[in-house]
Design an enzyme around this catalytic site. Structure first.
Site, mmCIF file in Angstrom:
data_model
loop_
_atom_site.group_PDB
_atom_site.id
_atom_site.type_symbol
_atom_site.label_atom_id
_atom_site.label_comp_id
_atom_site.label_asym_id
_atom_site.label_seq_id
_atom_site.Cartn_x
_atom_site.Cartn_y
_atom_site.Cartn_z
ATOM 1 N N PRO A 1 0.788 -1.227 0.000
ATOM 2 C CA PRO A 1 0.000 0.000 0.000
ATOM 3 C C PRO A 1 0.819 1.276 0.000
ATOM 4 O O PRO A 1 1.856 1.369 0.660
ATOM 5 C CB PRO A 1 -0.826 -0.099 1.281
ATOM 6 C CG PRO A 1 -0.131 -1.100 2.128
ATOM 7 C CD PRO A 1 0.525 -2.059 1.181
ATOM 8 N N ASN A 2 0.307 2.218 -0.748
ATOM 9 C CA ASN A 2 0.829 3.589 -0.842
ATOM 10 C C ASN A 2 2.126 3.714 -1.638
ATOM 11 O O ASN A 2 2.588 4.826 -1.885
ATOM 12 C CB ASN A 2 0.997 4.222 0.552
ATOM 13 C CG ASN A 2 -0.307 4.235 1.322
ATOM 14 O OD1 ASN A 2 -1.303 4.707 0.796
ATOM 15 N ND2 ASN A 2 -0.326 3.685 2.518
ATOM 16 N N ARG B 1 5.151 11.012 -2.373
ATOM 17 C CA ARG B 1 4.860 10.635 -0.985
ATOM 18 C C ARG B 1 6.102 10.855 -0.110
ATOM 19 O O ARG B 1 7.116 10.168 -0.301
ATOM 20 C CB ARG B 1 4.476 9.155 -0.950
ATOM 21 C CG ARG B 1 4.272 8.611 0.442
ATOM 22 C CD ARG B 1 4.190 7.092 0.443
ATOM 23 N NE ARG B 1 3.961 6.600 1.770
ATOM 24 C CZ ARG B 1 4.177 5.352 2.162
ATOM 25 N NH1 ARG B 1 4.611 4.458 1.297
ATOM 26 N NH2 ARG B 1 3.957 4.999 3.396
ATOM 27 N N HIS C 1 4.132 -4.616 8.959
ATOM 28 C CA HIS C 1 4.053 -4.536 10.419
ATOM 29 C C HIS C 1 2.753 -5.079 10.987
ATOM 30 O O HIS C 1 2.584 -5.129 12.202
ATOM 31 C CB HIS C 1 4.225 -3.067 10.852
ATOM 32 C CG HIS C 1 5.290 -2.340 10.088
ATOM 33 N ND1 HIS C 1 6.609 -2.711 10.144
ATOM 34 C CD2 HIS C 1 5.223 -1.292 9.212
ATOM 35 C CE1 HIS C 1 7.319 -1.903 9.351
ATOM 36 N NE2 HIS C 1 6.501 -1.051 8.769
ATOM 37 N N ASP D 1 1.757 -15.740 6.679
ATOM 38 C CA ASP D 1 1.290 -17.121 6.497
ATOM 39 C C ASP D 1 1.387 -17.550 5.038
ATOM 40 O O ASP D 1 1.745 -18.689 4.730
ATOM 41 C CB ASP D 1 -0.161 -17.271 6.983
ATOM 42 C CG ASP D 1 -0.271 -17.366 8.495
ATOM 43 O OD1 ASP D 1 0.771 -17.515 9.167
ATOM 44 O OD2 ASP D 1 -1.408 -17.282 9.007
ATOM 45 N N GLU E 1 12.913 -9.318 1.749
ATOM 46 C CA GLU E 1 12.114 -8.166 2.174
ATOM 47 C C GLU E 1 12.904 -6.882 1.910
ATOM 48 O O GLU E 1 14.085 -6.796 2.254
ATOM 49 C CB GLU E 1 11.844 -8.322 3.671
ATOM 50 C CG GLU E 1 11.137 -7.159 4.309
ATOM 51 C CD GLU E 1 10.930 -7.368 5.812
ATOM 52 O OE1 GLU E 1 11.327 -8.442 6.339
ATOM 53 O OE2 GLU E 1 10.394 -6.458 6.450
ATOM 54 N N LEU F 1 12.444 0.916 1.441
ATOM 55 C CA LEU F 1 13.203 2.091 0.996
ATOM 56 C C LEU F 1 13.847 2.793 2.184
ATOM 57 O O LEU F 1 15.013 3.167 2.157
ATOM 58 C CB LEU F 1 12.259 3.055 0.265
ATOM 59 C CG LEU F 1 11.683 2.487 -1.037
ATOM 60 C CD1 LEU F 1 10.343 3.126 -1.343
ATOM 61 C CD2 LEU F 1 12.652 2.698 -2.178
ATOM 62 N N ARG G 1 13.084 4.392 12.564
ATOM 63 C CA ARG G 1 11.820 5.130 12.572
ATOM 64 C C ARG G 1 10.974 4.768 13.805
ATOM 65 O O ARG G 1 11.503 4.279 14.785
ATOM 66 C CB ARG G 1 11.095 4.879 11.239
ATOM 67 C CG ARG G 1 11.939 5.332 10.033
ATOM 68 C CD ARG G 1 11.221 5.133 8.726
ATOM 69 N NE ARG G 1 10.019 5.954 8.642
ATOM 70 C CZ ARG G 1 9.057 5.774 7.746
ATOM 71 N NH1 ARG G 1 9.172 4.810 6.845
ATOM 72 N NH2 ARG G 1 8.001 6.554 7.745
ATOM 73 N N ARG H 1 7.294 0.360 13.563
ATOM 74 C CA ARG H 1 7.873 -0.132 12.301
ATOM 75 C C ARG H 1 9.033 -1.105 12.539
ATOM 76 O O ARG H 1 9.585 -1.663 11.604
ATOM 77 C CB ARG H 1 8.373 1.044 11.447
ATOM 78 C CG ARG H 1 7.276 1.956 10.962
ATOM 79 C CD ARG H 1 7.806 2.998 9.991
ATOM 80 N NE ARG H 1 6.949 4.167 9.980
ATOM 81 C CZ ARG H 1 5.869 4.306 9.206
ATOM 82 N NH1 ARG H 1 5.531 3.365 8.359
ATOM 83 N NH2 ARG H 1 5.119 5.391 9.266
HETATM 84 C C1 DQA Z 1 8.203 1.060 3.784
HETATM 85 C C2 DQA Z 1 8.298 1.239 5.293
HETATM 86 C C3 DQA Z 1 6.956 0.981 5.945
HETATM 87 O O1 DQA Z 1 7.051 1.163 7.348
HETATM 88 C C4 DQA Z 1 5.922 1.948 5.409
HETATM 89 O O2 DQA Z 1 4.651 1.667 5.969
HETATM 90 C C5 DQA Z 1 5.859 1.960 3.929
HETATM 91 C C6 DQA Z 1 7.112 1.907 3.169
HETATM 92 C C7 DQA Z 1 9.533 1.439 3.074
HETATM 93 O O3 DQA Z 1 9.688 1.083 1.924
HETATM 94 O O4 DQA Z 1 10.374 2.118 3.677
HETATM 95 O O5 DQA Z 1 4.816 2.089 3.331
HETATM 96 O O6 DQA Z 1 7.953 -0.302 3.497
#
Ligand code: DQA
Length: 145
Positions: free
Chosen positions: A11-12, A19, A81, A88, A99, A102, A108, A112
């Site tokens: 997401p996002n 962003r 998180h 699962d 994993e 960025l 942080r 997180r």
């Molecule tokens: C993220 C770190 C996560 O905590 C955050 O919710 C993101 C981006 C990163 O790429 O740094 O959406 O996965």
């Protein structure tokens, strides 16, 4: 092992570029996808680059990676998180997963610092920006060739 890698983004991450650029950088997700595909082409690997804001869709894609015996690079965004379902799914398939984040999630907020994804991953690259995706690709290439 297969030479197919699913690069899954949560997401996002579709908003990268605008962003919180001071945290996530100025590259768009599409820029990262283009760069990865260039590297993958040189390595003879097929990269399937995807993004979803929906947890269930990410779970379905992990299952698909399992069926195709692909490896996975996963930036699950905030689901990292929170998502037992994603953990699962990763545990249920026989896919190597790296994993990627960025930002450095350990620098942080406390919430997180915990990752469900880590429990099902070979390793984690966090805080190296878009370079983290490239390094993950190289690492998976080493383990699959
Ligand atoms: C993220 C770190 C996560 O905590 C955050 O919710 C993101 C981006 C990163 O790429 O740094 O959406 O996965």
């Amino acid at each position: 092992m297969s030479k197919q890698i699913f690069v899954l983004n949560g997401p996002n991450l579709n908003l990268l570029g605008t962003r919180e650029p001071e945290i996530y950088g100025v590259l768009k997700l599409e820029d990262i996808a283009i760069r990865l595909k260039e590297i993958a082409k040189d390595l003879g690997i097929k990269v399937d680059f995807r993004q979803s804001n929906h947890e269930g869709e990410l779970v379905d894609w992990v299952h698909e990676a399992g069926e195709k015996k692909a490896s996975i690079i996963l930036n699950a965004g905030a689901y990292t998180h929170t998502s037992v379902a994603l953990m699962d799914a990763l545990m249920a398939v026989e896919c190597d997963c790296i994993e990627v984040h960025l930002s450095n999630i350990f620098k942080r907020e406390d919430f997180r610092h915990h990752s469900y994804v880590s429990k099902a991953s070979i390793g984690i690259i966090s805080g190296l920006g878009a370079k983290g995706y490239e390094l993950a690709l190289l690492a998976l290439n080493d383990s699959i060739t």
